[in-house]
Design a protein around this motif. Structure first.
Motif, PDB file in Angstrom:
ATOM      1  N   UNK A  23      14.573  32.937 -16.363  1.00 46.67           N
ATOM      2  CA  UNK A  23      14.951  31.845 -15.463  1.00 46.67           C
ATOM      3  C   UNK A  23      13.841  31.576 -14.457  1.00 46.67           C
ATOM      4  N   UNK A  24      13.250  32.643 -13.918  1.00 38.68           N
ATOM      5  CA  UNK A  24      12.152  32.478 -12.971  1.00 38.68           C
ATOM      6  C   UNK A  24      10.940  31.857 -13.645  1.00 38.68           C
ATOM      7  N   UNK A  25      10.645  32.273 -14.853  1.00 39.82           N
ATOM      8  CA  UNK A  25       9.528  31.699 -15.605  1.00 39.82           C
ATOM      9  C   UNK A  25       9.730  30.206 -15.839  1.00 39.82           C
ATOM     10  N   UNK A  26      10.930  29.824 -16.220  1.00 38.49           N
ATOM     11  CA  UNK A  26      11.231  28.407 -16.433  1.00 38.49           C
ATOM     12  C   UNK A  26      11.067  27.625 -15.129  1.00 38.49           C
ATOM     13  N   UNK A  27      11.568  28.169 -14.021  1.00 42.26           N
ATOM     14  CA  UNK A  27      11.428  27.489 -12.732  1.00 42.26           C
ATOM     15  C   UNK A  27       9.968  27.301 -12.344  1.00 42.26           C
ATOM     16  N   UNK A  28       9.158  28.334 -12.547  1.00 45.26           N
ATOM     17  CA  UNK A  28       7.734  28.229 -12.214  1.00 45.26           C
ATOM     18  C   UNK A  28       7.050  27.194 -13.099  1.00 45.26           C
ATOM     19  N   UNK A  29       7.332  27.210 -14.383  1.00 39.46           N
ATOM     20  CA  UNK A  29       6.712  26.239 -15.289  1.00 39.46           C
ATOM     21  C   UNK A  29       7.138  24.808 -14.966  1.00 39.46           C
ATOM     22  N   UNK A  30       8.405  24.620 -14.667  1.00 40.41           N
ATOM     23  CA  UNK A  30       8.874  23.277 -14.282  1.00 40.41           C
ATOM     24  C   UNK A  30       8.173  22.834 -13.009  1.00 40.41           C
ATOM     25  N   UNK A  31       8.057  23.735 -12.042  1.00 41.68           N
ATOM     26  CA  UNK A  31       7.401  23.388 -10.776  1.00 41.68           C
ATOM     27  C   UNK A  31       5.924  23.091 -10.985  1.00 41.68           C
ATOM     28  N   UNK A  32       5.256  23.845 -11.857  1.00 37.65           N
ATOM     29  CA  UNK A  32       3.836  23.615 -12.093  1.00 37.65           C
ATOM     30  C   UNK A  32       3.581  22.297 -12.828  1.00 37.65           C
ATOM     31  N   UNK A  33       4.478  21.923 -13.722  1.00 38.47           N
ATOM     32  CA  UNK A  33       4.273  20.698 -14.491  1.00 38.47           C
ATOM     33  C   UNK A  33       4.895  19.469 -13.839  1.00 38.47           C
ATOM     34  N   UNK A  34       5.677  19.657 -12.786  1.00 36.21           N
ATOM     35  CA  UNK A  34       6.215  18.527 -12.046  1.00 36.21           C
ATOM     36  C   UNK A  34       5.112  18.002 -11.127  1.00 36.21           C
ATOM     37  N   UNK A  35       4.810  16.716 -11.229  1.00 35.82           N
ATOM     38  CA  UNK A  35       3.678  16.201 -10.451  1.00 35.82           C
ATOM     39  C   UNK A  35       3.991  16.056  -8.960  1.00 35.82           C
ATOM     40  N   UNK A  38       7.000  17.109  -5.346  1.00 34.61           N
ATOM     41  CA  UNK A  38       8.212  17.745  -5.874  1.00 34.61           C
ATOM     42  C   UNK A  38       7.907  19.124  -6.456  1.00 34.61           C
ATOM     43  N   UNK A  39       6.816  19.251  -7.186  1.00 31.81           N
ATOM     44  CA  UNK A  39       6.431  20.546  -7.745  1.00 31.81           C
ATOM     45  C   UNK A  39       6.075  21.546  -6.658  1.00 31.81           C
ATOM     46  N   UNK A  40       5.367  21.073  -5.635  1.00 33.49           N
ATOM     47  CA  UNK A  40       5.014  21.946  -4.520  1.00 33.49           C
ATOM     48  C   UNK A  40       6.232  22.439  -3.770  1.00 33.49           C
ATOM     49  N   UNK A  41       7.189  21.543  -3.573  1.00 35.79           N
ATOM     50  CA  UNK A  41       8.421  21.925  -2.872  1.00 35.79           C
ATOM     51  C   UNK A  41       9.209  22.946  -3.702  1.00 35.79           C
ATOM     52  N   UNK A  42       9.255  22.758  -5.014  1.00 31.75           N
ATOM     53  CA  UNK A  42       9.944  23.729  -5.870  1.00 31.75           C
ATOM     54  C   UNK A  42       9.271  25.105  -5.788  1.00 31.75           C
ATOM     55  N   UNK A  43       7.939  25.110  -5.783  1.00 32.24           N
ATOM     56  CA  UNK A  43       7.231  26.387  -5.674  1.00 32.24           C
ATOM     57  C   UNK A  43       7.466  27.039  -4.316  1.00 32.24           C
TER      58      UNK A  43
END
Length: 85
Positions: A23-35, A38-43
């Motif tokens: 789950x953490x891996x998926x969250x990090x990957x989504x955050x990294x690929x979100x432009x 929004x990606x920065x806020x997720x991280x």
């Protein structure tokens, strides 16, 4: 369970480590690929959750584990800030 233990901590202790990792891996990957922002806020949100976990488990961790966790947290925050700017 002792009176000083939190229900959240007891629940986290029962969590399947593989599931938590995935789950953490998926969250990090989504955050990294979100432009953009929004990606920065997720991280940063993930970093905040890790800070809470780090503070909670600090007294029972070995010094080597503390160092590795601090380094990973620093890296995560640096990537989040780079993504924000």
């Amino acid at each position: 369970m002792q009176r000083t233990q939190s229900l959240l901590l007891a629940r986290l202790a029962r969590a399947n480590p593989t599931t938590v990792f995935l789950i953490t891996l998926v969250l990090v990957l989504v955050a990294l690929f979100t432009p953009g922002i929004a990606g920065g806020v997720l991280l940063l949100a993930l970093a905040g959750a890790l800070v809470a976990l780090l503070v909670t488990t600090w007294p029972v961790q070995a010094p080597q584990t503390r160092l590795v966790r601090l380094l990973m947290l620093t890296l995560l925050v640096a990537v989040a800030l780079a993504k924000l700017f």
